[in-house]
Every structure is written in structure tokens, then in C-alpha cells.
Write an enzyme that holds these catalytic residues in place. Structure first.
Site, PDB file in Angstrom:
ATOM      1  N   ASP A 212       0.855  -1.183   0.000  1.00  0.00           N
ATOM      2  CA  ASP A 212       0.000   0.000   0.000  1.00  0.00           C
ATOM      3  C   ASP A 212       0.894   1.238   0.000  1.00  0.00           C
ATOM      4  O   ASP A 212       2.117   1.128   0.001  1.00  0.00           O
ATOM      5  CB  ASP A 212      -0.979  -0.040   1.177  1.00  0.00           C
ATOM      6  CG  ASP A 212      -0.267  -0.036   2.521  1.00  0.00           C
ATOM      7  OD1 ASP A 212       0.961   0.181   2.544  1.00  0.00           O
ATOM      8  OD2 ASP A 212      -0.930  -0.262   3.537  1.00  0.00           O
TER       9      ASP A 212
ATOM     10  N   ASP B 258      -7.757  -7.752   0.418  1.00  0.00           N
ATOM     11  CA  ASP B 258      -6.819  -7.960   1.519  1.00  0.00           C
ATOM     12  C   ASP B 258      -7.552  -7.617   2.794  1.00  0.00           C
ATOM     13  O   ASP B 258      -8.444  -6.758   2.786  1.00  0.00           O
ATOM     14  CB  ASP B 258      -5.595  -7.047   1.399  1.00  0.00           C
ATOM     15  CG  ASP B 258      -5.895  -5.658   1.938  1.00  0.00           C
ATOM     16  OD1 ASP B 258      -5.544  -5.381   3.096  1.00  0.00           O
ATOM     17  OD2 ASP B 258      -6.519  -4.857   1.203  1.00  0.00           O
TER      18      ASP B 258
ATOM     19  N   CYS C 107     -12.457 -29.564   6.522  1.00  0.00           N
ATOM     20  CA  CYS C 107     -11.360 -28.693   6.084  1.00  0.00           C
ATOM     21  C   CYS C 107     -10.099 -29.505   5.797  1.00  0.00           C
ATOM     22  O   CYS C 107      -9.783 -30.451   6.510  1.00  0.00           O
ATOM     23  CB  CYS C 107     -11.088 -27.668   7.173  1.00  0.00           C
ATOM     24  SG  CYS C 107      -9.697 -26.572   6.834  1.00  0.00           S
TER      25      CYS C 107
ATOM     26  N   CYS D 128      -7.004 -28.037   5.616  1.00  0.00           N
ATOM     27  CA  CYS D 128      -5.798 -27.300   6.039  1.00  0.00           C
ATOM     28  C   CYS D 128      -4.947 -28.207   6.918  1.00  0.00           C
ATOM     29  O   CYS D 128      -5.442 -29.193   7.456  1.00  0.00           O
ATOM     30  CB  CYS D 128      -6.177 -26.026   6.798  1.00  0.00           C
ATOM     31  SG  CYS D 128      -6.495 -26.265   8.558  1.00  0.00           S
TER      32      CYS D 128
ATOM     33  N   CYS E 177      -6.383 -28.963  10.491  1.00  0.00           N
ATOM     34  CA  CYS E 177      -7.517 -29.902  10.533  1.00  0.00           C
ATOM     35  C   CYS E 177      -7.118 -31.270   9.994  1.00  0.00           C
ATOM     36  O   CYS E 177      -7.490 -32.301  10.563  1.00  0.00           O
ATOM     37  CB  CYS E 177      -8.696 -29.345   9.746  1.00  0.00           C
ATOM     38  SG  CYS E 177      -9.422 -27.879  10.521  1.00  0.00           S
TER      39      CYS E 177
ATOM     40  N   HIS F 244      -5.244 -22.214   9.471  1.00  0.00           N
ATOM     41  CA  HIS F 244      -6.622 -22.638   9.190  1.00  0.00           C
ATOM     42  C   HIS F 244      -7.434 -21.504   8.561  1.00  0.00           C
ATOM     43  O   HIS F 244      -8.105 -21.698   7.540  1.00  0.00           O
ATOM     44  CB  HIS F 244      -7.305 -23.128  10.474  1.00  0.00           C
ATOM     45  CG  HIS F 244      -8.771 -23.336  10.306  1.00  0.00           C
ATOM     46  ND1 HIS F 244      -9.294 -24.513   9.813  1.00  0.00           N
ATOM     47  CD2 HIS F 244      -9.824 -22.504  10.481  1.00  0.00           C
ATOM     48  CE1 HIS F 244     -10.609 -24.393   9.723  1.00  0.00           C
ATOM     49  NE2 HIS F 244     -10.953 -23.184  10.117  1.00  0.00           N
TER      50      HIS F 244
END
Lengths: 379, 379
Positions: free
Chosen positions: B97, B269, B307, B309, B312, B339
Site C-alpha cells: 500500500d 486484503d 477442512c 488445512c 484440521c 486454518h
């Protein structure tokens, strides 16, 4: 003398180089090559790392703190979730201490009697009792491969009479712990005796006459001059029962490990590599790197160019680590912890190779020569 | 209208489903499939994770904050270490930014003029000046693939006159930023206009007439009712230049992403997934899991059984995560962050598939139906 008998647990001495020993500790969660360093996972986590990262440092056994896990989340919770291995996803061996040392050092309003400790939790003030039987029950619920007996650990400057009484009570508690232990959980006895060689030797003989699976040396790193410890280890280490593993509790620096391995110590634990990492101090073969120092501001080199840990091998620069540390970023705590534990893992692995090749004295001299300044002493 | 021209940077629109768009953003650090979510790496680190873990969530672009990196470690340090990619070891695309928003919200004693901001660093009180030219210079030194123009972002309840003036000054600064930008760094313009559709449309047209590589919508998530934003996006989103990527700055919840993608937004974002993770809040397809709650004390199930990820998939139980959270262990911050970012990565990847199959409306309805309670609204 009756030997150990816990199912699934054994120790094999493979080679000696002087008094230094290379062996294998067999546990229900795999073999642990010794000498070995146990990273400390106080509350069910080796701080900042996941189990795969801990394992990648070479560690094959970690230590959990019974006092902390007892108070939170509680041994019933750990047991209900399948024990500390399943709870924390650590696949290799585990050892828990008895909780006595922390009940002594962390808890509030502690009282000691022949039956154990009565204290207040440092978390919520609730009253807790820790007897030899309770120490065995709680460690049984937590379910590590190796439990430790409840012992009395006097401070480093305690008078002889207090040290003698600590030995005597520790022996009485040793018997009670052996009687109360889980059949499938190994149990180590803890030798006290301060810095008095005669007391240490006598206590080690008393405990070695009992069917412990290992012999630990407690009561070090409690305020005594560290050279006193090393002198005493040189005298006592080689006399310990050669059939069982020898564990030096709460020690130490790389310097301490090199010297103690030379006297026949097989197992170590210490918060130093993990705690110092979180305080921004990297340990290397040539001494410490204090990462916040201005001289690293634009330093593109890794913590240690000779190191093969993920932090160094992936090339994280000192400049980036310094930036993360000053910015309070959690990533740096991981990167430094992995590095420091990798140094300890490397140290014990190289020590083992040297013992197997019967060149430990040379190896030790080289390591100690490499350490600079304060790190060349046991500071 | 002049199109973008930065070497190594382009956007290809592959498919539309309603107003929703699937595309590819090509950058010097690889292709970014869109829609995409950019994890926020404020100080050169997506908090708690290493680059491989961020990449494993599906992210192919991250955001760095110029204000923070400017004040610490300083753009000269980042440049000397080879730019933000090399400094942080992030191999994929990056966007920074302009620093204006933080100079506005974090800095002390800020003054705004036609030439930019004068403010005091929140770290050491030192005086800093942020003009369009300085914003370009600093972002050039940091060296992300995409830079953002300096803009004026009025609060959500600002009067119309202030919003109009913000648009006008932002346009003047847009020209100065384009004149000052690095040739090999892409630059996005920022549309202001508050919640006034006419102002927004006019400002978007003004900026689209300039050779920006992308069009961002700023000035949301600044206190206005979130449904106002969605109403406005439905009106404005589909009218933005279809040849360029559309970036909605600082947004948002899974609900917000689903709705905004439906209006043609390509890039997002937000600190929400990472910050909420560190506050113990896991995001799932069916809503939030607040991990400290007593109901998870002995819960052996993972955060989300559906999930994939690492947290998990490796089966870390809610009971263990709760324990780590209450014990203040850093590991849980990593596990929850991975996660949450994985959920965002999955959301945009599934949205993209749905757009390519021209079934975005159905996909969006299913996701929104799955969210329960507060999560079904944009809270």
C-alpha cells in the site's frame, strides 16, 4: 540389586569412549539414540514449534511438565484425549517430571511433609496435594513413556543436614513411587546429595538397588557454582550403574553437555535453547548471536553459515531476523528456536558418533575450543 | 483512455459469470489466479507463518504495509537486502500500500496538505513527510510487484464536500504517482467517493483514463454500514474497466468476499483471518469457532471436519487448541492462522471454479446458506 523390568522399555549400552557412553533407549514410542537432549514442552508444546519441526532438530524424546499439565488442562482431560502423545501429536518418546520441582518453585504457600507437598496453584489459588502416589497417578494419566519419582530438591546452598534429609526422604518416596507406578510406564529414580560426593555416591547406590528403569541426577542447576557440578559429575558419573540410562536434570549449556557426556551422562533437558531463542539469542558453535544488536542491521548472512537447520539452510538473514525480533513478529521466535534446538540435536548426534568411534576426548576438545568468550565457560 | 503498460505485468480476463470475473494477474513473481485474497504481511511477515505455510493456503500474492516497513527496518535496509521478496523469502507476488492510510490512522500529529502528509512516527516520534513522490520512492525501494498510489481516504461519515475534495486530490496525486513510479513496478489507482454512487462512478472514470495497471476501491471498511458498501459495489463493480484488475481494499469477511466477487472484484486484503486467529477465533464454512469456550474442553474433533488445512488434516483437536490458547502457547496462533487463511484460499479458489463453470450465483447462495448466525451477515 534388582534391575528394571518395565515392558517395552530397555537401555542398551553400545560403546564407551572413556566414561562417555553411546546407547539406545528403547521405548513404546521408538528408539532414542543416546546421548540425547530432550526439548522442554512444558505445557504440551515445545514453545513455538510443531512436532514435525521438533523432530527435524533430531529430538526423539521431549519432556512435559507434570505440574503445568496437572493444573491445566488437567490429567483427566489429557487422558480422555488419549494421553499426551495423542493430545499433542508428538510421535516419539516422552518423559514427564514429577511436578515436585515446580510445586516447589512456582506454587504459592507450599508446605512439605513426609507425605508430600501441599500447595496452592499459581493459576487459580486452588489447593493441591502432591504425594508420591499422586505424582504416579497424575503421570500415569498423562501417559508419557517415562515418569520421574517425586523427590526433594534442596537449594544449592542448603546445609549438609538438609541435604541428607532430602536424600533420605527421596529414598522413602522412591519406594512409594515404585509401588504406585503404572506397569507399562518406565520410572526413573532421582539421586540427590547436593555437591557432596559421598552423599551423592551413597544415594546413587541406594536408588540403584531399586528396580528403576533409569537413574537421574537431580539437584543441579539450583544455585551451586556450575564448576562444582562438573567436578562432582567427573567423580560420580562414571560410577553410576552401567546397565541403566543416566539423566542429568535441567542441564544445560552446550559446554555443560559436552563435559557431562564425558562423564557418562546420557540424557539432558533444559529450557535454555528454547527460552534463549525467544529472548533473541541464537546459539552457535562459535558462541552466541544476540540478534537485536545494531551490527546485524544489514547483515545478509545466516545465523551460522555452517548450520544445516531450516533457518540457516533457507538463508534467513541476520538482518531479517533482527527486523522481525525488533518488530515483535512471532516468526522470529520459531526460526530462532528451530536453530537453537538443531544445535543441541547436532551436538548430541556428533557426540554419539565420536563415542562410537572412540574419539570423544578429541571431539570434546574441538567443540570447547570452538566456543568463544563466555560460551567457553558454563555461563 | 490509456491502458496499463508496466513490463512483466498484465491482467487477462478468462471468464465471467454474471458480473463475477475469473482471470489471471501476471507479475514478475508469477501468475496470480483471480479472484484472489492477499494475506497481510504488515511488517514483512504474515504473522506467525513462514512463507511456505502462507503459500500452502493457496495465496499467490501478499500485501506489505509501506508505513510500517518505512519506519522499521527502513526502505534502504530492505533495498540493501535485495528488496522485500528476498528479505522475507516470499517467492510469489507482492503488493504494497502507499502508507497513506496508516499515516492517517496510526501516526501522531498528522497534517495534510496538497503536497501530502507530515506526521510523527508512532515508534520514535520522528518527523516524516509522505508525498506522492515519496510514496513512490519508498515503494520502489521496498520493491513489491504492485505499488499503490497515495490517496486521501475520508472517514465513512464524512460530509459530501470532504468526500468530493478527497476525490479531486486523489486524482491530482494519481498523476504525480504515475509520473514518479518505477518503470518495472505496477501501479494501481484508488477510487474514492464514499458511499455516493455518482461520485464513485465519476472518480472511477477519471482514474481509468490514466495508465494504471489496476483499479482499487478505497474508502470502505472505514465506519460506513457494510450493507451500504455492498449496495454500492453492486452498482459500481460491474461498471469498472474490464481490462484491468479490481481490488477492494481492506475487505473483509467471507460473506463480504462472496458478495463482492459477485460484483466483479478480483482482489482483496484484510487482517481479519490472521487477526481473528490470534484472538482465538477460527472461521469455518458454517461460522466461527471461539476456541476458548468451555464446550471444547474435551472435544476431540478438528476445527472443521470438512477442512483440508494442515491444522484440521493433521487432526489437532479443539480440546488441544483450546488448551494451547488458554496456556498462551504460540503454536495455537500458527495453527489457527493457517486454518483461517486456508479458508480464504479455499473460498477464492472455489469461487474461481464456479465462475469458470458459469455457476457463480449458485455457488454464492450455497456458501452464504452455510454460514450461520452473525456470519451470515457481514459482521
Amino acid at each position: 540389586m534388582s534391575g528394571p523390568s518395565t515392558k517395552g522399555f530397555s537401555y542398551s549400552l553400545l560403546a564407551k569412549s572413556g566414561a562417555a557412553r553411546a546407547g539406545i533407549l528403547t521405548t513404546p514410542h521408538g528408539d532414542v539414540p543416546t546421548p540425547t537432549f530432550m526439548p522442554v514442552g512444558t505445557q504440551g508444546s515445545v514453545k513455538t514449534l510443531n512436532p514435525a519441526e521438533v523432530s527435524a532438530t533430531g529430538a526423539r524424546i521431549v519432556l512435559g511438565n507434570t505440574y503445568h499439565l496437572w493444573l491445566r488442562p488437567g490429567p483427566e482431560v489429557v487422558a480422555e484425549l488419549g494421553g499426551l502423545h495423542r493430545f499433542t501429536h508428538w510421535p516419539h518418546a516422552m518423559l514427564t517430571d514429577s511436578g515436585g520441582f515446580q510445586a516447589f518453585s512456582l506454587a504459592e504457600r507450599r508446605k512439605t511433609s513426609e507425605d508430600g507437598f501441599v500447595f496452592r496453584s499459581h493459576l487459580d489459588g486452588s489447593k493441591k496435594e502432591l504425594s508420591p502416589e499422586i505424582a504416579m497417578k497424575v503421570q500415569g494419566q498423562i501417559g508419557a513413556d517415562i515418569a520421574m519419582q517425586l523427590d526433594i530438591c534442596p537449594p544449592g546452598d542448603a546445609p549438609q543436614k538438609e541435604v541428607e534429609e532430602a536424600c533420605a526422604r527421596t529414598t522413602r518416596w522412591a519406594k512409594r513411587c515404585l509401588a504406585a507406578k503404572r506397569e507399562d510406564q518406565a520410572l526413573f529414580g532421582i539421586v540427590q546429595g547436593g555437591t557432596n560426593p559421598a552423599l551423592r555416591r551413597a544415594h546413587a547406590e541406594e536408588l540403584s538397588a531399586m528396580p528403576f528403569d533409569g537413574i537421574a541426577l537431580g539437584g543441579f542447576s539450583v544455585g551451586e557454582p556450575i564448576e562444582k557440578m562438573h567436578e562432582l559429575l567427573e567423580e560420580i558419573g562414571p560410577t553410576l550403574d552401567q546397565e541403566r540410562p543416566h539423566y542429568l536434570m535441567g542441564v544445560g549449556t552446550p559446554y555443560d553437555l559436552i563435559r557431562a557426556i564425558g562423564t557418562g551422562i546420557d540424557m539432558f533437558d533444559c529450557v535454555l535453547p528454547t527460552r534463549n531463542a525467544r529472548n533473541g539469542q541464537a546459539l552457535t558453535r562459535t558462541g552466541k548471536v544476540v540478534i537485536k544488536q545494531a551490527r546485524y542491521k544489514t547483515d545478509p548472512s545466516p545465523l551460522d553459515p555452517t548450520c544445516s537447520c531450516p533457518t540457516c539452510a533457507e538463508g534467513y538473514s541476520r538482518a531479517y531476523l533482527r527486523h522481525l525480533y525488533l518488530a515483535g513478529e512471532i516468526l522470529v521466535l520459531r526460526l530462532m528456536t528451530a536453530h537453537n534446538l538443531h544445535l543441541y540435536g547436532t551436538l548430541v548426534a556428533e557426540a554419539r558418533e565420536a563415542i562410537l568411534a572412540d574419539r570423544y576426548a578429541e571431539f570434546a576438545r574441538q567443540w570447547l575450543d570452538g566456543l568463544k568468550g563466555d560460551d567457553a565457560k558454563s555461563a
